[in-house]
Structures are given as structure tokens and as C-alpha cells.
Design an enzyme around this catalytic site. Sequence first.
Site, short mmCIF file in Angstrom:
data_model
loop_
_atom_site.label_atom_id
_atom_site.label_comp_id
_atom_site.label_asym_id
_atom_site.label_seq_id
_atom_site.Cartn_x
_atom_site.Cartn_y
_atom_site.Cartn_z
N HIS A 1 -0.94 -2.18 3.40
CA HIS A 1 -1.10 -2.15 1.95
C HIS A 1 -2.10 -3.23 1.54
O HIS A 1 -2.13 -4.29 2.14
CB HIS A 1 0.25 -2.41 1.25
CG HIS A 1 0.26 -1.96 -0.17
ND1 HIS A 1 -0.21 -2.75 -1.18
CD2 HIS A 1 0.65 -0.79 -0.72
CE1 HIS A 1 -0.09 -2.08 -2.32
NE2 HIS A 1 0.42 -0.89 -2.07
N ASP B 1 5.17 5.10 1.25
CA ASP B 1 4.98 6.47 1.69
C ASP B 1 5.58 6.77 3.06
O ASP B 1 5.60 7.91 3.49
CB ASP B 1 3.47 6.80 1.74
CG ASP B 1 2.88 6.85 0.34
OD1 ASP B 1 3.54 7.43 -0.53
OD2 ASP B 1 1.79 6.32 0.14
#
Length: 433
Positions: free
Chosen positions: A310, A368
Site C-alpha cells: 500500500h 483487497d
Amino acid sequence: MSATTRTLTLTDNETGKSMELPVLSGTIGPDVVDVRKVYGELGYFTYDPGYGSTGSCSSKITYIDGEEGILQYRGYPIQQLAESSNFLEVAYLILWGELPTQAEYDKFQYSISHHTLLNEQIITFFRGFRRDSHPMAVMCGVVGALSAFYHDHLDMSDPEDRRIASYRLISKMPTIAAHAYKYSQGQPFVYPKNDYGYTENLLHMTFATPCEDYKVTKVQAKALDRLFLLHADHEQNASTSTVRLAGSSGANPFACIAAGIASLWGPAHGGANEAVLTMLNEIGTKDHIPEYIKRAKDHDDPFRLMGFGHRVYKNYDPRAKIIQESCYEVLDELGMHDDPLLQLAMELERIALEDDYFISHKLYPNVDFYSGIIYRAMGFPPSMFTALFATARTVGWIAQWGEMLTDPEARIGRPRQLFTGAAERNYTPIDKR
Ligand code: CMC
């Protein structure tokens, strides 16, 4: 936002010219250096592709501390909200800044559940798409087209028009997502039912048919509601910044959200939930994991471990932890606790988190990584995963768009560039080239 007494001095070594850059403080988080006058005073642009160090706006909505793995909506920790709140209450909080009273909540819930129907002509719009269209392609088109149907309240300087457009979008997104699915299946559209909860209605519109009701279980509706709550906003990510940039020109909110949907679709962003499932299916069995880990570490191989890493989180994504718990609950409820895909995902996570490359690069599972496993267990095909993300994120997009429209410092978004192309040259006629 307040100006501190601190400044940074920027000096041009060549000309000797210098200027003081004000340092601004938010409530929490790193201070920012105000570079707005650098071009005017020194003639330089700042350079930051990917905006790794650039604050594009001030915002009161969502706070993230990526090093510590903290996420808060309007000051409330995501863990508390996931534990005790629900998606619609959080939507109200994100939109209006405070948790609603019971009366405010009831009114909001009523408004959202009574705008779910689409203008019947929009239904004919769906039929223009190919049957095998990706639901995100359909959503981009249909959401953009809403501006052609709801131009009665599009004076964006009017707070009431902004509220109506925001509520319409939040209400109609589940209907649009579910209709996109139904269309791809060649099944008739199932209309919303106003007495259903937000996620319950989405499950109903997706899985019921005119011949058979769909029994939504409490665990499923709660899990989907929690997933939506976790996806509701995430400050200035690519799709939210896209919505703000589109809206900065005064574009209507339906067009701006369509732009956000397009940006979210990419596999580096919201499209990762679908890509995780594709990856897990490709890996197939646990004995293939080392091969894929090796590929993910190889810079000459474009393969990346989807659902890992991320831009902001350099720690476990707090949303991923909560989703992992929901995943066990849903799979248990559905009698799928031995789901081979979940087992594979858990083993992949375990191996990656022990690997030096992932440790040194601070790569952890993100939101996700596990969400697709839950969506799949509920019966959604992978192509719907990002459409579900878009439905939930509409709350954040529209809140950020509204915040920008009322920010006195907001201007049309217009980044500068470092030009590296050809300098001026003369045109040569085609026969002389
Ligand atoms: N697998 C392998 N290596 C990775 C990965 C990954 N998933 N993510 C980052 N890296 C490496 C990358 O190769 C680079 O290595 P080095 O410094 O040795 O060259 C380093 O980590 C930094 O990567 P980056 O691309 O500069 O980082 P970024 O902040 O620009 O990208 C990201 C963030 C999310 C796009 C990236 O981690 C990624 O592509 N992850 C996989 C896709 C994904 O799961 N996306 C969902 C993000 S969360 C939900 C959302 O935003 O919607």
C-alpha cells in the site's frame, strides 16, 4: 489547519535568492510545507510524480497513519465503527461530520432507501451494452448518464441540490451494480424493496429472481455491511483525487463519480480485489506459492502479489485484519470453513510475512486481500468485486467532492510539469523528412 511559527528556508544556490516557506499544522499527522508561492517568488515548480509527499487539499473526513496502521473516519477508529456501527450510520458520519441522533439516522435511512429506483429509461440504457460487458464498464456509463436524467437539481452552489445529488448517488449505486450483474446473466432486473436494509437490498436485487425470493441471512448482510463500512472512505487515494480533480472544474457530481469509478477499476487500486482471486486461482495449490513469491520479488517480472502493499500503510492494513475475521464468520455460516481458496490465501500471507523481501519492503496484506474471498462465498462473480467496492466508496467520493466545493481555498486542479520533450524547432515539409 493553522500556520505554525515555523518556516523552512528555500535558497537558490545559483541566484542567492531565498524565501521562507510557512509550515502548516493539521489536527494530527505530519505538518505540511506550504509551497503555493514558490513559483511566484522563485520561479520554480515542485516535482512529485505520484504525489508521495504532496498534500493536494485539507480535509476533515478521514485520517490515516500508515506507519502505525491507523484509520479513522471523522476521528472515530475504524475498529470501533466496524464493531458497533453500520454502513449507513458511517455514511451519515462521513457526509455530515457527526454521528446522527436516532431521529437523524431514521430520516437519513428513509431518504436513502426511498431513492433506490432508477428512472425506467435508464433501464433501456443498460440494454445497449454487450451481455459480456464488465460491470465496471456498465457502471461508468450508467452513472455518468445519470446527469442526463437528474438535471433538475444540479446547481452545485446550492447546498440542497448538492445533498439531493449525493443521496441519489448513494441510493442508486446498489441498484446500478445489481442491474449490471443481472444484465450479464441474462436475467430480468429485480427492483429494490424499500423496507430492506442497504446491503440486504443489494443482495436481494442481485440474487432474487421474479420466480424466487432470495433469503438474505443475517451473517451475510452483516458481513457485506461491514465490508462496505470499511470501504466507505480512504482519504486522497487515486479515485478520490480523481473525483476531486473532475469536480474542481465545476463538473456535475454524476460525471465526477463516473470518473472515480474509472480510476478505481485499475488493478493497482480497487481492481485488486478481482485480481487477488485471479491470482489465487492461478497459484492453485500451496506447493506453487514459493514460485509466485519468487516472481513477486523479481524486478524483471511484472508480477506483483495482488492484495499486498500500500502507498500509505507500511504496517498491516487495519481493514484487512477486520475483513479476515468476517471471512471466517461468513465461511463458517456457509459451511465453507475449509474453503481451499481461504486456506491458500492464509498460507500465502504466512509465507510472505516471513519473507525478508516483504518484511524489508513493509508489504502487508491490504483491504483487497480477503474481501474477494467473502464476496465469492456469497455468490458474487469476481467481475462484481470492484463494483461492490465502488458502491461503498461512493459515500467517500461524494463527501470529499462536497467538502471541496465548500472549501474557500479550493481552486481548479491544475498540476504543473517538468517538460522533457523537444525544445522549439521548425516544421519540415513532408517531402523533406
Ligand atoms: N508485490 C511485490 N512487490 C511489491 C508489491 C507487491 N504487491 N507492492 C510493492 N512492491 C515493491 C515494489 O516492487 C517496490 O520495490 P523496490 O523498492 O525494490 O523497487 C516497492 O515495493 C515499492 O513499491 P511501489 O510500487 O513504489 O509502491 P507504491 O506505493 O507506488 O504502490 C501499490 C502501492 C498498492 C500500487 C503496490 O503495493 C501494488 O501494486 N500492490 C498490488 C496491488 C494491490 O493490492 N492494490 C490494492 C491497494 S489497497 C486498495 C486500494 O487502493 O484500492
